[in-house]
Write a protein that holds these residues in place. Structure first.
Motif, short mmCIF file in Angstrom:
data_model
loop_
_atom_site.label_atom_id
_atom_site.label_comp_id
_atom_site.label_asym_id
_atom_site.label_seq_id
_atom_site.Cartn_x
_atom_site.Cartn_y
_atom_site.Cartn_z
N TYR A 6 -75.49 18.96 -49.59
CA TYR A 6 -75.43 20.20 -48.83
C TYR A 6 -75.42 19.90 -47.33
O TYR A 6 -74.70 20.55 -46.56
N GLN A 7 -76.19 18.89 -46.92
CA GLN A 7 -76.19 18.49 -45.52
C GLN A 7 -74.81 18.01 -45.10
O GLN A 7 -74.35 18.28 -43.99
N THR A 8 -74.10 17.31 -46.02
CA THR A 8 -72.74 16.87 -45.73
C THR A 8 -71.82 18.06 -45.52
O THR A 8 -71.00 18.10 -44.60
N VAL A 9 -71.97 19.08 -46.39
CA VAL A 9 -71.16 20.30 -46.24
C VAL A 9 -71.45 20.95 -44.90
O VAL A 9 -70.53 21.37 -44.18
N MET A 10 -72.73 21.04 -44.51
CA MET A 10 -73.10 21.65 -43.24
C MET A 10 -72.49 20.87 -42.07
O MET A 10 -72.01 21.44 -41.10
N GLN A 11 -72.51 19.56 -42.19
CA GLN A 11 -71.98 18.73 -41.12
C GLN A 11 -70.46 18.89 -41.01
O GLN A 11 -69.92 19.05 -39.91
N LEU A 12 -69.79 18.92 -42.16
CA LEU A 12 -68.33 19.02 -42.14
C LEU A 12 -67.84 20.40 -41.74
O LEU A 12 -66.70 20.56 -41.31
N THR A 13 -68.70 21.42 -41.88
CA THR A 13 -68.29 22.79 -41.51
C THR A 13 -68.92 23.23 -40.20
O THR A 13 -68.84 24.41 -39.84
#
Length: 882
Positions: A6-13
């Motif tokens: 989820y942190q990766t998704v937050m970072q990528l968005t």
């Protein structure tokens, strides 16, 4: 784990794109693998940086692709122009689905609606990321869409086809296919240079007023330059001056120097806008090899002017006609990806990257380009300009068609340009016939690690006399009969592969069973191991092209024990998933496809029959039984030599002359057990009591029929059998008078289910279809009724189908030699009471109709299954429900 993803998704968005790490391509790949995707390529599109952080092409199964974009702000807040640019990424990559990921949701957009339609929106959160998984995409993409825009390759093909025909007509039908191909190659290459430059140097994209450099070179100079000069000037602007002749051939382009300015403007503009798919625009730095492969179809098609008696104020447009002499069709992209990935999985990474590969029928170069894309994938690390140059030097392509070579050179050059921002110094694509080239280069023996190709399927009738002689001499004892050109490519591969090297081929299904192919099958089995064989004959792999194929991968033997198992797959649907399972080493059995292993001994047989071990055991049990040929004769129906003349409608049969016409039963009209009560077609059949009528008798007794034949005398005289003085001009070529008009069993020549019918009165004539009748006339009625039950049974027909040549959608070609060898319960060993009960059921079925007929067929099927002696578990495995 979920929290980290989820942190990766937050970072990528994140709206602050500066938060993206330098190694974000690796993070994108890790993200894809975590959710069941296979990453294909990460994309850097400068024009989208103000609203999107990253784009990634992913696959779920080799057929299903999507572009995933991580947005900085909600999709609903993106304006029209930004959406056009965004969806243009997936559209130009020939990918229909564009998945937009926001911090709290995922949007599935289908880009072949007008500027995309959100098909579905699903939530995501820290605690639930299930909707990011590939199986969610599979569920959504499996729902049928009804696009109102063509796919990019169709749009580009339509554009090229339109301009090819128009330029040919405008220039007085005086330009060649080679010159037309050179023009389209030059335009596409120039546009790719421009689009690639814009991607690399986005800050300079506004130097031309409309960012359409080639078009502006035409317009801003008052149409004073020819299209050839405009192309050269545009390339010079982008510092492309020393361009190989295979990309820009000024001599060939000079054929278009006389085109007027308005025509040039319209032509060039059609390679910016996509007039068949507004509002998208072409981005030739993204367009996939699949699109370029399909364009090759148009490069090789022949142009001809269709004559018309009508006056016209304008020049007639030419029509395109496929050139059968080349025997080539485009290869679907998923097959090229499967072959390349299979190779990657079979060898150490460094060996794969250094692989020396030959494509002896290069076509558009889709196999070589796909292989090079994977070998030179910059996200894998260690890929330098020097390495890319070495990888390109390790591929060799051959093709007899110069237009194919031009298409391949263009495709590989564009890939090299995208990877290095420069043109290759040399690409080894040669215009030459493969057999000749191999024989003139003995140094090729044992030198390649892979031979990969979709060889041309050029039948004997489409080969020139010189080509037939060359193929026959080259194949020698390794082929016989009607030798297809594809067999020569197999033999070449066996000789140029080094020990341990791989041959990867797309072949017609007949290769598994055809007697003329048996020599090369034996040679492969003796010198190589079959590593993978995929039966795609139930699927229209090439669209409307009437060719049903297998994928064959073999490895030239070397010193290793024991021999490896072969992976076999049989596909009815979901081919992409099946191929992915093969690559990942999974054995699967579903109603859509099966993946299983067999030993190399399977390929020592005369015919290569592909069966799972459980089914193979059942068939070995069946093959202990006698065969149909022990009791029945099987021939084929008559051959007229001209069906359009000799087969007429019921209403056209001359009154009073009906006795020289017989009822024609077509394949389409045949049903199981009983023929129709009446037919609407009749065949001219001048044979009475087994004797042909004399010509004088035909003229006198049947004058109306004779006059009808005279009207068609020219057509009938043109038949080969007439020219060889084998028959009279009005005769049928092969009337089969010794067996045709007698009690018999008939069946369609092509069948997808058992449709054996009993012609108990012997009143129907058939063309080409099987004709089955007893050897022993003393028990004719009993044998005909017994075998109509056996042949229509599930067990018997499955055996027939699995040993027959395959055609589209699961159809099998029923040939006498296959039927004769089909195992059956011995009728002489069946108890009298059992035979009586079976024949009684058959008699009832012959008189029944509707639901009663269906019930009787089920009962007969159960009866015959018991006669075969299979256990309940064997019947279940064989797909027979009792």
């Amino acid at each position: 784990m979920v929290s980290g993803l989820y942190q990766t998704v937050m970072q990528l968005t994140s709206a602050a794109s500066g938060l993206l790490p330098i190694d974000h391509p690796r993070i994108l790949n890790d993200f894809a693998y975590s959710f069941g995707w296979t990453p294909s390529d990460s994309l850097d599109i400068p024009s989208t940086r103000n609203f999107a952080n990253a784009h990634l092409i992913v696959e779920h199964g080799l057929e299903n692709q999507a572009v995933i974009t991580f947005l900085q702000r909600p999709y609903k807040d993106i304006n029209y122009e930004e959406k056009r640019q965004l969806l243009g990424i997936s559209y130009n990559n020939l990918v229909d689905w564009h998945i937009q990921i926001e911090p709290d949701k995922i949007l599935y957009v289908f880009n072949r609606f007008d500027l995309g339609r959100i098909v579905e929106t699903r939530p995501i959160s820290r605690d639930n990321l299930e909707n990011l998984r590939s199986r969610a995409f599979e569920e959504i993409s499996g729902k049928r869409q009804n696009p109102n825009l063509p796919a990019l390759d169709d749009a580009l093909i339509n554009t090229i086809s339109f301009w090819k025909r128009n330029l040919y007509s405008e220039l007085g039908n005086s330009v060649s296919n080679r010159e037309l191909s050179a023009l389209f190659n030059a335009i596409i290459f120039t546009r790719a240079v421009e689009d690639n430059y814009r991607r690399l140097y986005s800050s300079r994209s506004e130097e031309f007023s409309n960012s359409q450099a080639l078009f502006e070179n035409v317009v801003l100079n008052g149409n004073q330059y020819s299209i050839r000069e405009s192309i050269i000037r545009t390339l010079n602007y982008f510092n492309q001056r020393d361009i190989p002749q295979y990309l820009i051939n000024e001599s060939l382009l000079s054929a278009f120097d006389s085109l007027d300015g308005q025509t040039i403007q319209a032509l060039i503009m059609d390679f910016y806008r996509i007039k068949y798919a507004k509002p998208y625009e072409y981005d030739f730095s993204l367009i996939s090899k699949h699109a370029l492969s399909r364009i090759y179809e148009r490069y090789t098609s022949l142009l001809r002017i269709v004559e018309s008696d009508q006056l016209s104020l304008f020049p007639l447009l030419s029509e395109e006609k496929p050139n059968k002499a080349y025997g080539s069709v485009y290869t679907p992209q998923f097959i090229a990806r499967f072959f390349a990935r299979y190779l990657r999985e079979q060898m150490p990474p460094l060996e794969f990257k250094r692989l020396k590969t030959l494509e002896p029928s290069v076509g558009s170069g889709i196999f070589l380009r796909t292989l090079l894309e994977i070998q030179c994938d910059p996200t894998q690390g260690g890929v330098t300009t020097e390495f890319i140059e070495s990888a390109f030097e390790n591929v060799v392509g051959l093709d007899v068609d110069p237009n194919a070579c031009q298409a391949a050179l263009l495709s590989l050059s564009l890939l090299y340009l995208v990877l290095t921002n420069q043109l290759p110094s040399n690409i080894s694509i040669q215009t030459d016939e493969a057999i000749k080239y191999y024989q003139e280069h003995p140094e090729l023996r044992n030198s390649f690690g892979a031979v990969i190709t979709n060889p041309p399927f050029v039948a004997l009738t489409d080969q020139s006399e010189a080509m037939r002689e060359r193929i026959t001499d080259f194949m020698s004892i390794d082929a016989s009969g009607k030798i297809d050109l594809s067999l020569a490519f197999l033999k070449i591969s066996l000789e140029v592969l080094k020990p341990g090297g791989y041959g990867l081929f797309v072949l017609p299904h007949k290769f598994l069973l055809s007697k003329s192919d048996s020599g090369i099958r034996n040679l492969i089995a003796q010198t190589s191991w079959i590593r993978c064989l995929v039966d795609l004959s139930s699927m229209p792999v090439f669209g409307d092209v009437d060719s049903y194929v297998i994928l064959l991968i073999f490895q030239k033997r070397f010193n290793i024990e024991p021999a490896p198992l072969a992976t076999v797959a049989q596909c009815q649907e979901l081919v992409g998933r099946a191929l992915q399972d093969i690559i990942e080493g999974r054995h699967v059995e579903t109603k859509f496809y099966n993946v299983f292993n067999v030993t190399q001994e399977v390929f020592e047989a005369d015919n290569w029959i592909l069966l799972p071990p459980s089914i193979a055991n059942i068939q070995r049990k069946l093959e202990a039984l006698p065969v149909i040929g022990d009791f029945m004769r099987i021939q084929v129906g008559l051959q007229t030599g001209n069906n359009k003349v000799f087969i007429i409608s019921e209403y056209d049969v001359p009154k009073g002359e009906e006795d020289i016409f017989v009822s024609f039963l077509s394949d389409r009209e045949m049903e199981s057990y009983t023929p129709p009560t009446r037919v609407d077609k009749y065949i001219f059949y001048p044979y009475i009591e087994g004797q042909r009528l004399e010509e004088d008798e035909l003229k006198v007794k049947y004058p109306k029929t004779w006059n009808y034949l005279l009207k068609h005398k020219v057509k009938l005289e043109s038949r080969a059998a007439v020219n060889k003085n084998q028959i009279l001009w009005w005769e049928l070529e092969r009337p089969r008078i010794d067996y045709l008009m007698q009690p018999k069993i008939v069946s369609p020549h092509l069948a997808i289910m058992p449709r054996f019918a009993l012609d108990s009165e012997g009143k129907f004539a058939v063309v080409r279809s099987p004709v089955i009748y007893p050897k022993d006339r003393n028990v004719e009625s009993d044998l005909l009724r017994y075998f109509i039950a056996v042949l229509n049974s599930s067990i018997c027909y499955r055996y027939i189908s699995e040993h027959s040549h395959k055609y589209g959608s699961g159809y099998a070609m029923l040939e006498p030699r296959t039927l004769l060898k089909t195992p059956v319960p011995d009728p002489t060993k069946i108890a009298t009471s059992e035979m009586y009960n079976l024949l009684l059921l058959v008699d009832k079925r012959l008189l029944a109709s509707g639901s009663e007929a269906i019930k009787l067929e089920i009962e007969i099927n159960r009866f015959v299954a018991n006669l075969y002696g299979l256990s309940d578990s064997e019947l279940s495995s064989y797909g027979v429900s009792i």
